[in-house]
Design a protein around this motif. Structure first.
Motif, PDB file in Angstrom:
ATOM      1  N   LYS A 145     -83.834 -36.454 -49.843  1.00  0.00           N
ATOM      2  CA  LYS A 145     -85.079 -36.008 -49.222  1.00  0.00           C
ATOM      3  C   LYS A 145     -85.338 -34.521 -49.439  1.00  0.00           C
ATOM      4  O   LYS A 145     -86.479 -34.095 -49.635  1.00  0.00           O
ATOM      5  CB  LYS A 145     -85.034 -36.297 -47.722  1.00  0.00           C
ATOM      6  N   HIS A 146     -84.275 -33.695 -49.385  1.00  0.00           N
ATOM      7  CA  HIS A 146     -84.462 -32.241 -49.351  1.00  0.00           C
ATOM      8  C   HIS A 146     -83.944 -31.509 -50.594  1.00  0.00           C
ATOM      9  O   HIS A 146     -84.007 -30.280 -50.638  1.00  0.00           O
ATOM     10  CB  HIS A 146     -83.761 -31.662 -48.109  1.00  0.00           C
ATOM     11  N   GLY A 147     -83.430 -32.245 -51.584  1.00  0.00           N
ATOM     12  CA  GLY A 147     -82.938 -31.609 -52.802  1.00  0.00           C
ATOM     13  C   GLY A 147     -81.438 -31.388 -52.780  1.00  0.00           C
ATOM     14  O   GLY A 147     -80.823 -31.335 -51.710  1.00  0.00           O
ATOM     15  N   HIS A 148     -80.854 -31.265 -53.965  1.00  0.00           N
ATOM     16  CA  HIS A 148     -79.402 -31.184 -54.092  1.00  0.00           C
ATOM     17  C   HIS A 148     -78.811 -29.885 -53.559  1.00  0.00           C
ATOM     18  O   HIS A 148     -77.608 -29.816 -53.319  1.00  0.00           O
ATOM     19  CB  HIS A 148     -79.006 -31.349 -55.570  1.00  0.00           C
ATOM     20  N   LYS A 149     -79.644 -28.864 -53.374  1.00  0.00           N
ATOM     21  CA  LYS A 149     -79.121 -27.579 -52.895  1.00  0.00           C
ATOM     22  C   LYS A 149     -79.250 -27.415 -51.376  1.00  0.00           C
ATOM     23  O   LYS A 149     -78.863 -26.382 -50.832  1.00  0.00           O
ATOM     24  CB  LYS A 149     -79.832 -26.427 -53.607  1.00  0.00           C
ATOM     25  N   ALA A 150     -79.796 -28.416 -50.711  1.00  0.00           N
ATOM     26  CA  ALA A 150     -79.914 -28.363 -49.245  1.00  0.00           C
ATOM     27  C   ALA A 150     -78.524 -28.380 -48.624  1.00  0.00           C
ATOM     28  O   ALA A 150     -77.603 -29.012 -49.163  1.00  0.00           O
ATOM     29  CB  ALA A 150     -80.742 -29.544 -48.751  1.00  0.00           C
ATOM     30  N   PRO A 151     -78.312 -27.682 -47.488  1.00  0.00           N
ATOM     31  CA  PRO A 151     -76.966 -27.631 -46.895  1.00  0.00           C
ATOM     32  C   PRO A 151     -76.464 -28.996 -46.450  1.00  0.00           C
ATOM     33  O   PRO A 151     -75.315 -29.350 -46.712  1.00  0.00           O
ATOM     34  CB  PRO A 151     -77.140 -26.678 -45.712  1.00  0.00           C
ATOM     35  N   CYS A 152     -77.300 -29.776 -45.764  1.00  0.00           N
ATOM     36  CA  CYS A 152     -76.959 -31.145 -45.355  1.00  0.00           C
ATOM     37  C   CYS A 152     -75.560 -31.251 -44.747  1.00  0.00           C
ATOM     38  O   CYS A 152     -74.773 -32.139 -45.123  1.00  0.00           O
ATOM     39  CB  CYS A 152     -77.075 -32.111 -46.534  1.00  0.00           C
TER      40      CYS A 152
ATOM     41  N   VAL B  16     -72.861 -41.058 -46.713  1.00  0.00           N
ATOM     42  CA  VAL B  16     -74.106 -41.836 -46.690  1.00  0.00           C
ATOM     43  C   VAL B  16     -75.234 -40.984 -46.112  1.00  0.00           C
ATOM     44  O   VAL B  16     -76.342 -40.919 -46.666  1.00  0.00           O
ATOM     45  CB  VAL B  16     -73.936 -43.135 -45.862  1.00  0.00           C
ATOM     46  N   LYS B  17     -74.942 -40.320 -44.986  1.00  0.00           N
ATOM     47  CA  LYS B  17     -75.957 -39.471 -44.346  1.00  0.00           C
ATOM     48  C   LYS B  17     -76.331 -38.292 -45.248  1.00  0.00           C
ATOM     49  O   LYS B  17     -77.512 -37.951 -45.400  1.00  0.00           O
ATOM     50  CB  LYS B  17     -75.381 -38.964 -43.019  1.00  0.00           C
ATOM     51  N   ARG B  18     -75.343 -37.679 -45.872  1.00  0.00           N
ATOM     52  CA  ARG B  18     -75.606 -36.519 -46.733  1.00  0.00           C
ATOM     53  C   ARG B  18     -76.359 -36.937 -47.991  1.00  0.00           C
ATOM     54  O   ARG B  18     -77.229 -36.202 -48.468  1.00  0.00           O
ATOM     55  CB  ARG B  18     -74.293 -35.833 -47.105  1.00  0.00           C
ATOM     56  N   SER B  19     -76.017 -38.112 -48.536  1.00  0.00           N
ATOM     57  CA  SER B  19     -76.704 -38.612 -49.727  1.00  0.00           C
ATOM     58  C   SER B  19     -78.198 -38.772 -49.464  1.00  0.00           C
ATOM     59  O   SER B  19     -79.038 -38.372 -50.286  1.00  0.00           O
ATOM     60  CB  SER B  19     -76.086 -39.950 -50.151  1.00  0.00           C
ATOM     61  N   ASP B  20     -78.528 -39.341 -48.309  1.00  0.00           N
ATOM     62  CA  ASP B  20     -79.936 -39.512 -47.948  1.00  0.00           C
ATOM     63  C   ASP B  20     -80.612 -38.154 -47.739  1.00  0.00           C
ATOM     64  O   ASP B  20     -81.783 -37.960 -48.100  1.00  0.00           O
ATOM     65  CB  ASP B  20     -80.054 -40.355 -46.680  1.00  0.00           C
ATOM     66  N   CYS B  21     -79.868 -37.208 -47.166  1.00  0.00           N
ATOM     67  CA  CYS B  21     -80.400 -35.852 -46.942  1.00  0.00           C
ATOM     68  C   CYS B  21     -80.695 -35.154 -48.276  1.00  0.00           C
ATOM     69  O   CYS B  21     -81.752 -34.552 -48.446  1.00  0.00           O
ATOM     70  CB  CYS B  21     -79.402 -35.050 -46.116  1.00  0.00           C
ATOM     71  N   PHE B  22     -79.753 -35.257 -49.220  1.00  0.00           N
ATOM     72  CA  PHE B  22     -79.962 -34.649 -50.539  1.00  0.00           C
ATOM     73  C   PHE B  22     -81.170 -35.277 -51.236  1.00  0.00           C
ATOM     74  O   PHE B  22     -81.922 -34.594 -51.937  1.00  0.00           O
ATOM     75  CB  PHE B  22     -78.711 -34.825 -51.411  1.00  0.00           C
TER      76      PHE B  22
END
Length: 479
Positions: free
Chosen positions: A155-162, A147-153
């Motif tokens: 906001k910051h794009g699918h290639k973000a480390p997250c 859930v946290k990583r999905s929101d991060c992707f």
């Protein structure tokens, strides 16, 4: 004389009415009348069966391919239904309506096989239940993290480390389970099972829908007839992964270890066995349809690159809010499923402790805790301490070995043959007095030996996966 006769007759009528009232409140074994039905039993089964295992099925089908994948799933469903039907006949010894009840899986083994078999069965069952607690803790933390990583992707794009550590999420899940573990008995968690069953349908449907949408968008069906090809993986990896896939599918159908405990919540008449067979047919049919759809559409969407967890492996990124809903539903479901599996283990330990130390107030005394607007809660200090320690230990082990597909494969391999096949077959043979070397006896033994070979292969593949993962894994680090 007339007065005394009249008094006696009134007294007899009063006795009869009291007996009738008591018979309505209690079952034939003196326990409070059971109220479970085919639908509550189905809810318990679906809660236990459609668990996190469904999320690994696309990966499992990818290892086996379009031919073997669906066939293996259908075979597992048939074996599970058949042996569960055999096991349900073992709830009562003798007459299906009035025979002695066997309250647990071990009670059934004691009544039908006895001796050393009971101890072996107990160790296998309760080690498996402990393993399920570990597997569900891992799966829930992965979904919370997703859930946290999905929101991060988003906001910051699918290639973000997250990157996210999974340890805090395991601790959160553990704290939640410590609270829910204080529910005293199995028959008091029916509402939790229904909520969990709804959640399992929710995330399974979302996973299925996303797979269908992916296929519709690309207009391509991924995968091949034989699964992941040599070259993409080595020959040895192909063998181990194929075996591991068998364990993953076995885990997805595993619930026999708590079947008798579920059956003990069912009212009668009709006989508990008849109701349980109907519940098993409904539940296994529904889950098989879901498994086939989720596994096959997941494989169609991602082909040989299907992730080991369909909703957290980030084959899907959008719509992110739908992924969040699915993963929250997984966590809610696993909270309930954890209890469905662990309550039999909790009950066994507490019953044994009470038998060993009947005069210990710490073990046997209940403290009434008033709850405004609800009936008082009976707090038992031994239950509070031991169940909390159980959850803490299972959570700690989960932190050390957070390998979803490998743990799922090991659990499926370890529990499938002995609990789903061997003991139901042997108890059925003993109960029905099936002659040795008769056609039916030979057929049942062939089924048992075949499933044993599958379990050994699945265990070998899953342990190989753990060894491979441990070479690069560092515990308590970012994943």
């Amino acid at each position: 004389m007339g007065d005394s006769t009249n008094f006696a007759s009134k007294h007899q009528v009063f006795d009869v009415s009291v007996n009738v009232t008591e018979s309505k409140r209690f079952d034939d074994d003196g326990r409070i009348k059971r109220t479970g039905s085919v639908w509550t039993a189905s809810a318990h089964i679906i809660t236990a069966v459609i668990g996190s295992g469904v999320l690994s099925l696309a990966w499992a089908v990818a290892q086996l391919g379009w031919i073997a994948g669906p066939i293996v799933m259908l075979l597992f469903s048939f074996v599970t239904y058949y042996t569960s039907s055999l096991l349900s006949d073992c709830y009562r010894s003798g007459d299906p309506l009035s025979g002695k009840r066997n309250y647990t899986y071990m009670d059934a083994v004691q009544a039908n096989l006895g001796g050393l078999q009971v101890k072996i069965c107990g160790w296998i069952q309760y080690v498996n239940l402990f393993g399920v607690a570990i597997g569900y803790t891992i799966a829930s933390s992965i979904s919370m993290m997703a859930v946290k990583r999905s929101d991060c992707f988003h906001k910051h794009g699918h290639k973000a480390p997250c990157l996210e550590p999974n340890t805090p999420y395991m601790i959160i899940f553990g704290v939640i389970e410590i609270v829910f573990s204080q529910i005293p008995d199995f028959d008091q968690i029916w509402w939790l099972s229904i909520v969990a069953a709804v959640m399992s349908f929710t995330y399974s449907t979302i996973g299925l829908g996303l797979g269908i949408a992916q296929v519709a968008e690309t207009r391509k069906i991924g995968g091949s007839l034989t699964g992941v090809s040599i070259g993409t993986v080595t020959e040895m990896q192909k063998v181990w992964r194929t075996f591991q896939a068998l364990g993953a599918i076995a885990f997805a159908y595993s619930y026999s270890l708590i079947l008798i405990e579920i059956q003990d919540t069912i009212k009668s008449p009709p006989s508990e066995a008849k109701t349980m067979k109907n519940a098993t047919l409904i539940s296994v049919s529904v889950t098989t349809v879901f498994y086939m759809l989720c596994g096959c559409f997941g494989y169609a969407a991602f082909g040989d690159h299907a992730p080991d967890n369909l909703l957290t492996g980030f084959g899907f990124y959008d719509p992110y809010w739908l992924l969040d809903i699915a993963n929250i539903a997984i966590v809610v479901h696993l909270v309930g499923a954890y209890q469905v599996y662990c309550q039999p283990l909790f009950a066994f330990i507490e019953k044994t402790a009470a038998e060993w130390h009947p005069n210990s107030k710490f073990i046997t005394k209940n403290i009434s805790v008033p709850i405004p607007g609800y009936k008082s809660y009976n707090l038992n200090l031994f239950r509070l301490v031991w169940r909390s320690i159980f959850v803490i230990i299972s959570t700690f082990i989960s932190m050390l070995l957070p390998f979803f597909s490998d743990i799922v494969g090991i659990l499926g391999a370890f529990g499938f043959w002995p609990l789903t096949v061997y003991y139901p077959v042997e108890m059925y043979i003993a109960q029905k007095k099936i002659p040795k070397w008769s056609r039916k006896w030979v057929g049942l033994q062939i089924l048992s030996v075949t499933c044993l070979m599958i379990s050994i292969a699945a265990a070998a593949g899953s342990f190989a996966g753990v060894v491979s993962d441990l070479k690069v894994y560092k515990p308590f680090k970012f994943t």
